[in-house]
Design a protein around this motif. Structure first.
Motif, PDB file in Angstrom:
ATOM      1  N   LYS A 195       0.834  -1.202   0.000  1.00 59.37           N
ATOM      2  CA  LYS A 195       0.000   0.000   0.000  1.00 59.37           C
ATOM      3  C   LYS A 195       0.867   1.250   0.000  1.00 59.37           C
ATOM      4  O   LYS A 195       0.535   2.245  -0.662  1.00 59.37           O
ATOM      5  N   ASN A 202       0.893   6.716  -6.947  1.00 63.42           N
ATOM      6  CA  ASN A 202      -0.213   7.648  -7.158  1.00 63.42           C
ATOM      7  C   ASN A 202       0.256   9.098  -7.080  1.00 63.42           C
ATOM      8  O   ASN A 202      -0.196   9.960  -7.848  1.00 63.42           O
ATOM      9  N   LEU A 225     -12.743  -0.541 -16.895  1.00 65.04           N
ATOM     10  CA  LEU A 225     -12.575  -0.042 -15.537  1.00 65.04           C
ATOM     11  C   LEU A 225     -11.578  -0.915 -14.783  1.00 65.04           C
ATOM     12  O   LEU A 225     -11.459  -2.119 -15.028  1.00 65.04           O
ATOM     13  N   PRO A 227     -10.196  -3.081 -11.731  1.00 56.68           N
ATOM     14  CA  PRO A 227     -10.755  -3.843 -10.612  1.00 56.68           C
ATOM     15  C   PRO A 227     -10.392  -3.191  -9.280  1.00 56.68           C
ATOM     16  O   PRO A 227      -9.416  -2.431  -9.184  1.00 56.68           O
ATOM     17  N   GLU A 228     -11.143  -3.490  -8.275  1.00 56.63           N
ATOM     18  CA  GLU A 228     -10.864  -2.943  -6.952  1.00 56.63           C
ATOM     19  C   GLU A 228      -9.502  -3.444  -6.456  1.00 56.63           C
ATOM     20  O   GLU A 228      -9.164  -4.620  -6.623  1.00 56.63           O
ATOM     21  N   GLY A 229      -8.723  -2.550  -5.882  1.00 57.73           N
ATOM     22  CA  GLY A 229      -7.410  -2.923  -5.368  1.00 57.73           C
ATOM     23  C   GLY A 229      -6.318  -2.909  -6.405  1.00 57.73           C
ATOM     24  O   GLY A 229      -5.189  -3.320  -6.124  1.00 57.73           O
ATOM     25  N   ILE A 231      -4.239  -0.483  -9.319  1.00 56.12           N
ATOM     26  CA  ILE A 231      -3.979   0.842  -9.865  1.00 56.12           C
ATOM     27  C   ILE A 231      -3.170   0.691 -11.145  1.00 56.12           C
ATOM     28  O   ILE A 231      -2.534  -0.340 -11.375  1.00 56.12           O
ATOM     29  N   GLU A 239      -1.252  -4.377  -8.373  1.00 55.58           N
ATOM     30  CA  GLU A 239      -2.240  -4.836  -7.406  1.00 55.58           C
ATOM     31  C   GLU A 239      -1.703  -4.629  -6.001  1.00 55.58           C
ATOM     32  O   GLU A 239      -0.563  -5.013  -5.701  1.00 55.58           O
ATOM     33  N   ASN A 242      -2.130  -7.421   0.200  1.00 54.27           N
ATOM     34  CA  ASN A 242      -2.648  -7.369   1.564  1.00 54.27           C
ATOM     35  C   ASN A 242      -1.673  -7.932   2.582  1.00 54.27           C
ATOM     36  O   ASN A 242      -1.723  -7.571   3.756  1.00 54.27           O
TER      37      ASN A 242
END
Length: 457
Positions: A195, A202, A225, A227-229, A231, A239, A242
């Motif tokens: 993260k 970003n 679009l 997917p979630e998680g 960029i 990705e 986690n």
């Protein structure tokens, strides 16, 4: 049934052949990439013994890594690294090794655009040489070559993962004709980051607007679009991990995998065996010794669908050999002929790339590229070493496998380099050691025995 370590296998295959149940063995031999740019030497000493080894197979395949033309075809705006084409007389020479099928799907298939491809197909067809991997549309490019043997018919599919998007063949529909090109194996790759690293990317993206056009196209519906998680940064997908692990993964395109799997299953309705050839330059990390993740995934899918072997080429050196479900996967056989420096002509695009006058001779252009390299391919011993596999298939499984170690004359006089010779004992043992190292991940071990490399049980 596990392959023997050098003696003829004794397994039995019960197959239906001409209406009868018979014991039959599929005999197959293969070579790596044929990047041929000039005629074979008169009196070339190792052609006959290498041909004799290859001729053990009733199916004898290799990858033709050039187009065949008279030099009148225009160059594409892209190439596989070097624009390659050669006269038909060189095709005649390489067929002296005894090959009865050539794969055409590789990063040089479309070096000379549609005319170059059609010239290649026409010349192969005129000489009755079987081929697969390229065609006048996607159906032709993806359909297998069918070879007749005393044990029945063998289908050979050829596919490539390293190509410019414009090089892939297109499907025909009832409304539009197809597009000539190669049989594509597309893939996606993803980078896994923490993260914290995602936040840094970003920040850079916001400061540089590197994703500006892509973000706009995504808003307009031209790009899918995220997917979630996940960029995006500069066209690459990241990705967020986690568990804090970072690295890279890749996955084969499901459409291309399904097309190949369906072709295998269809071929097995009439053929006794299916072989898949695949050309790939992609790697897992930063070494040519490792096959990419998606390639391993694809090879396993082919065997699961019923193929009896996967034969790879691409990177200019051997990769590991795996026995998956008792079927061999040769992730890359490296070079069989490697004459890249003998290219006779190159387009203006090449010269501009290396800062040369567009009228510069090809030999000078090739030399310029080598001058700026820190580690030229022509300085790497592994580029000049390979193996030729001969294997036997019964009842869909490999029952015999042996490898002939070869070298391409790295230490010979210039005129004698880049073509295959049977490796001397010391070199053969070094090839064996190398093969053990790159195959360890797949749990296969090898030993040099009486001029051959065989499984070390």
């Amino acid at each position: 049934m596990v392959p023997d370590t050098g003696q003829q296998g004794s397994g039995v295959r019960n197959c239906y052949f001409r209406g009868e149940t018979m014991e039959k063995t599929m005999k197959i031999s293969a070579a790596g990439d044929i990047l041929v740019m000039k005629r074979l030497l008169p009196g070339y000493e190792d052609l006959s013994p290498i041909r004799d080894f290859l001729m053990q197979g009733e199916v004898r395949v290799a990858n033709l890594e050039t187009t065949i033309s008279d030099g009148s075809c225009f160059a594409s705006a892209y190439s596989g690294g070097t624009w390659l084409t050669v006269g038909e007389e060189c095709l005649v020479d390489i067929m002296k090794y005894g090959f009865n099928m050539l794969g055409l799907s590789n990063n040089h298939t479309m070096d000379y655009s549609y005319d170059g491809l059609l010239s290649t197909l026409t010349r192969l067809e005129k000489r009755g040489i079987s081929y697969a991997g390229a065609g006048r549309n996607l159906y032709e490019a993806s359909r297998p070559a069918i070879l007749d043997t005393t044990a029945g018919q063998v289908a050979v599919i050829d596919i490539c993962s390293t190509f410019e998007n414009a090089a892939r063949a297109g499907s025909q529909t009832e409304r539009q004709i197809g597009r000539p090109g190669l049989n594509p194996l597309r893939f996606s790759e993803k980078y896994h980051i923490t993260k914290e690293h995602a936040e840094i990317l970003n920040e850079i993206a916001n400061a540089t607007k590197i994703n500006g056009l892509r973000d706009l196209h995504r808003q307009q519906g031209f790009v899918s679009l995220l997917p979630e998680g996940v960029i995006e940064f500069g066209g690459k997908m990241f990705e967020i991990s986690n568990d804090g692990t970072e690295g890279r993964s890749s996955s084969a395109n499901p459409i291309d995998v399904k097309r190949t799997v369906d072709t295998i299953k269809e071929a097995l309705m009439t053929c006794e065996a299916v072989i898949v050839m695949v050309h790939s330059h992609e790697i897992k990390k930063d070494s040519d010794e490792e096959a990419d993740y998606f390639l391993e995934e694809f090879a396993h899918a082919c065997i699961d669908a019923g193929a009896c072997a996967v034969i790879g080429g691409g990177t200019h050196q051997l990769k590991g050999i795996e026995l998956y479900r008792e079927c061999p996967i040769f992730y890359c056989l490296g070079n069989f002929i490697f004459e890249n420096q003998y290219v006779r002509a190159l387009p203006a695009d090449y010269m501009e790339k290396y800062g040369l006058n567009i009228h510069t001779a090809a030999s000078i252009g090739i030399a310029k590229r080598q001058e700026q390299s820190k580690h030229s391919l022509y300085e790497i011993p592994e580029v000049f070493r390979s193996v030729l596999p001969y294997f036997e298939i019964r009842d869909g499984k490999c029952v015999h496998l042996e490898l002939l170690p070869i070298e391409l004359g790295m230490k010979k006089h210039r005129a004698e380099r880049n073509i295959p010779y049977i490796a001397e004992k010391e070199t053969a043992e070094e090839i064996t050691d190398y093969l053990n190292r790159v195959s360890a991940i797949y749990g296969t071990a090898w030993k040099y025995q009486e001029g051959r490399i065989v499984l070390d049980a």
